[in-house]
Motif scaffolding. Structure first.
Motif, short mmCIF file in Angstrom:
data_model
loop_
_atom_site.label_atom_id
_atom_site.label_comp_id
_atom_site.label_asym_id
_atom_site.label_seq_id
_atom_site.Cartn_x
_atom_site.Cartn_y
_atom_site.Cartn_z
N TYR A 88 -1.37 5.36 -2.22
CA TYR A 88 -0.65 4.07 -2.41
C TYR A 88 0.60 3.80 -1.50
N TYR A 91 -0.04 1.71 1.43
CA TYR A 91 -0.12 0.03 1.20
C TYR A 91 1.40 -0.28 0.75
N TRP A 92 2.02 0.57 -0.07
CA TRP A 92 3.37 -0.03 -0.76
C TRP A 92 4.52 0.75 -0.29
N TRP A 229 -2.88 -4.69 -0.94
CA TRP A 229 -3.76 -3.59 -1.69
C TRP A 229 -3.36 -3.51 -3.21
#
Length: 305
Positions: A88, A91-92, A229
């Protein structure tokens, strides 16, 4: 067609939300079955047939066993691969609370701890300037609880980590950056379902009321609108804030206007699975309703109903 969703709920004697959750499921016309789970022991868990629509609330260990052994659709909402930090963060990263991190195997971290400290601008040999680092596993299963190690207690800290980590366990290391307050938020797709405050200065401390400050809702909604995402359709986001003008009293019902001043710094602490996250004071009725909706949709998609 039967639109009832079957919920298998792990019995947790110390979780005050267990009876609330069971009642919410039944009130909404679905089937709720409680179940004990004994780690490291196999169980049949034949409460529901293989072709039924079943989802789950409980621990990560139980969720993993069900995913391995039961053909239920959708089963637990817990995509272990997508809840890896390294997944993650790809995307973050723009929104994450700890935006300076290193990933490396645990054994290498122990061997190169001085190099790691130097990377973060920390002088290991400056005894007048105590240091600390936050360590957490990369894996979505959370092999060990996130841990602070510091210059005063790192020998005992490493003994704990030695008991939890293999030499090749991939870990995520960052400087410590403790939020003043933290909130847990349950999300469906790009929609905020519900949330509640659950930590103050790193200590577990919940409010007596459910709800989010407007500033927290606005911040997270902006993130959800921008991010490219999502880990899965149902997931949990933990949000932290570092500075506020004042802390609201725990008895103040949704009176959080002081949070969100220009000095407030928000960030995403981590992403967690919907099925295996503590609910604290979140609205269990909304959690059940969202879970039932997505569970039935996925069940119908798979079975082409």
């Amino acid at each position: 067609m039967d639109t009832k969703v079957n919920f298998l709920v792990q019995y947790l004697s110390d979780d005050e939300n267990y009876p609330r959750l069971m009642q919410a499921i039944k009130n909404q016309g679905h089937v709720a079955v409680g179940c004990d789970y004994i780690p490291f022991e196999s169980g049949e868990y034949n409460q529901f047939g293989p072709a039924e629509c079943v989802t789950f609330f409980g621990s990560l260990g139980f969720a993993r066993q069900l995913q391995r052994t039961k053909p239920w659709v959708p089963g637990p909402f817990c995509n272990f691969s997508n809840f890896k930090c390294s997944t993650y963060r790809a995307y973050w990263s723009k929104y994450l609370w700890n935006n300076r991190v290193i990933f490396l195997p645990y054994a290498e971290f122990k061997y190169r701890i001085i190099d790691v400290l130097n990377y973060f601008g920390i002088d290991y040999y400056n005894y007048n300037n105590p240091w600390s680092l936050f360590i957490r596993p990369d894996d979505g299963f959370k092999t060990f609880t996130g841990q602070v190690i510091d210059s005063k207690s790192y020998s005992s800290d490493f003994r704990y980590l030695d008991s939890r980590c293999k030499p090749d366990t991939l870990i995520c290391v960052s400087p410590t950056k403790t939020p003043l307050m933290e909130w847990r938020v349950f999300c469906k797709d790009r929609e905020i379902i519900c949330g509640s405050q659950y930590r103050i200065k790193g200590r577990l401390e919940t409010t007596e009321v459910e709800g989010l400050p407007e500033a927290v809702t606005n911040y997270l909604q902006q993130v959800l609108d921008e991010v490219a995402w999502l880990p899965e359709r149902l997931y949990v986001v933990d949000i932290g804030v570092r500075e506020v003008f004042r802390l609201p009293k725990l008895t103040e019902k949704l009176n959080f206007d002081s949070i969100g001043t220009p000095s407030a710094e928000y960030g995403v602490i981590e992403l967690n699975s919907w099925s295996c996250s503590g609910m604290y004071k979140c609205n269990v009725d909304k959690i059940v309703a969202a879970a039932a909706t997505v569970a039935m949709q996925e069940y119908q998609d798979v079975n082409q109903v």
